[in-house]
Design an enzyme around this catalytic site. Structure first.
Site, PDB file in Angstrom:
ATOM      1  N   ASP A 107     -91.635  66.849 -29.000  1.00 19.61           N
ATOM      2  CA  ASP A 107     -91.175  67.541 -30.204  1.00 19.61           C
ATOM      3  C   ASP A 107     -90.835  66.562 -31.323  1.00 19.61           C
ATOM      4  OD1 ASP A 107     -91.319  70.255 -29.761  1.00 19.61           O
ATOM      5  OD2 ASP A 107     -89.276  70.448 -29.022  1.00 19.61           O
ATOM      6  N   LYS A 163     -95.388  68.205 -31.211  1.00 18.70           N
ATOM      7  CA  LYS A 163     -95.192  69.618 -31.542  1.00 18.70           C
ATOM      8  C   LYS A 163     -94.240  69.712 -32.718  1.00 18.70           C
ATOM      9  CE  LYS A 163     -92.636  72.521 -28.978  1.00 18.70           C
ATOM     10  NZ  LYS A 163     -91.658  73.044 -29.983  1.00 18.70           N
ATOM     11  N   GLU A 196     -92.456  72.698 -35.663  1.00 20.92           N
ATOM     12  CA  GLU A 196     -92.170  74.102 -35.930  1.00 20.92           C
ATOM     13  C   GLU A 196     -92.619  74.503 -37.326  1.00 20.92           C
ATOM     14  OE1 GLU A 196     -88.044  74.903 -35.201  1.00 20.92           O
ATOM     15  OE2 GLU A 196     -88.098  74.121 -33.149  1.00 20.92           O
ATOM     16  N   GLU A 254     -92.632  81.879 -29.655  1.00 19.40           N
ATOM     17  CA  GLU A 254     -91.312  82.033 -29.052  1.00 19.40           C
ATOM     18  C   GLU A 254     -90.626  83.300 -29.525  1.00 19.40           C
ATOM     19  OE1 GLU A 254     -87.046  79.720 -28.320  1.00 19.40           O
ATOM     20  OE2 GLU A 254     -88.731  78.648 -29.233  1.00 19.40           O
ATOM     21  N   ASP A 311     -86.896  69.214 -28.065  1.00 21.15           N
ATOM     22  CA  ASP A 311     -85.643  68.835 -28.708  1.00 21.15           C
ATOM     23  C   ASP A 311     -84.473  69.651 -28.161  1.00 21.15           C
ATOM     24  OD1 ASP A 311     -86.285  71.245 -29.888  1.00 21.15           O
ATOM     25  OD2 ASP A 311     -86.192  70.526 -31.951  1.00 21.15           O
ATOM     26  N   SER A 312     -84.760  70.595 -27.269  1.00 18.06           N
ATOM     27  CA  SER A 312     -83.710  71.289 -26.525  1.00 18.06           C
ATOM     28  C   SER A 312     -82.892  70.324 -25.685  1.00 18.06           C
ATOM     29  CB  SER A 312     -84.324  72.365 -25.620  1.00 18.06           C
ATOM     30  OG  SER A 312     -85.371  71.826 -24.827  1.00 18.06           O
TER      31      SER A 312
END
Length: 278
Positions: free
Chosen positions: A88, A118, A120, A186, A49-50
């Site tokens: 993501d 993925k 978080e 991270e 999502d970056s």
């Protein structure tokens, strides 16, 4: 890579089986051409999502939508034959409930061809990870600095120092027990990343963590020097393509203004050239 040299893309269980073995190689990608360069070199390619910050100029990942992730996921999938695609889950698409997470994860996988998603979060996401895993959705977890939580974390800070290390270990064990096949660490202190890697039975993928993690990942535009809005300590610039591109654009502009481009070899004659007799 020739067609005869193509290898089969790994599956989530193949990545899990790499625990303690040859380090896992991974990078982000957002476009087909970049994915083609990574194919067969990376074990898995992440559509992160970056993309919101790197390609869309957003100030954080929080405004990234499902539609954006699907669009870029489809583009990357077209460039992959020998690397697994992981995508993501964007902010707001999974936090409400396991059922919400399943609906959106299933959509991401079915519309992009991704092999896994993925998400978080540590202990708070364990129930969701278990719910997805039991229903055929392979999950890569992500703990430490979780960019979707920057407002509650107080910015892009190292996570897990001091007393917070114990909670990070709890989070790592929770996502592993819930069924995640790997976990991204991270911006975690090196010694803590080493402890986590030794303590859990799924691969750790480091980004600003430790060389002893089971694998590594970087944002490709960071490591190629294409995205330079900010420079994290953990990013190694393997190239400076942004500088090269700026120089090329400046040269192009000067040549256009001087009327030296297009040159004779770049324009067409009134008549097509005659074919030579055999």
């Amino acid at each position: 890579m020739s067609a005869t040299a193509l290898k089969t893309a790994p599956m989530p269980q193949d990545i899990k089986a790499r625990k303690g073995g040859t380090p896992i190689v991974s990078l982000t990608a957002y476009t087909t051409p970049m994915a083609q360069l990574m194919d067969g070199v990376c074990d898995f390619v992440l559509v992160g999502d970056s993309v919101g910050m790197v390609l869309h100029g957003l100030s954080s990942t929080l405004d990234v939508t499902m539609e954006m992730m699907i669009l870029h996921g489809q583009a990357v999938r077209r460039g992959l034959n020998s690397s697994m695609l992981v995508i993501d889950m964007p902010f707001g698409s999974y936090e409400e409930s396991p059922e919400q997470a399943f609906r959106n994860a299933a959509r991401l996988m079915s519309e992009t061809g991704a092999g896994a998603v993925k998400l978080e979060g540590g202990s708070t996401m364990a129930q969701t990870i278990e719910f997805l895993s039991k229903r055929g959705i392979p999950v890569m977890a992500h703990i430490g600095l979780t960019p979707q939580s920057i407002h509650t974390l107080g910015g892009y800070k190292v996570q897990g120092r001091g007393p917070a290390a114990d909670q990070m270990m709890v989070d790592a064990k929770a996502v592993a027990a819930a069924g995640a096949f790997a976990v991204v660490l991270e911006k975690v202190p090196e010694t803590l990343a080493d402890r986590i890697t030794q303590a859990i039975d799924i691969p750790t993928i480091g980004i600003g963590a430790s060389a002893s993690c089971d694998g590594q990942i970087l944002v490709v535009d960071d490591m190629l020097g294409l995205f330079t809005a900010f420079k994290a300590k953990f990013v190694k610039r393997y190239s400076h393509l942004g500088d090269d591109a700026k120089s090329a654009i400046d040269t192009y502009a000067r040549e256009v203004q001087a009327r030296t481009f297009p040159a004779p070899e770049h324009v067409f004659a009134d008549e097509a050239p005659k074919q030579k007799a055999p």
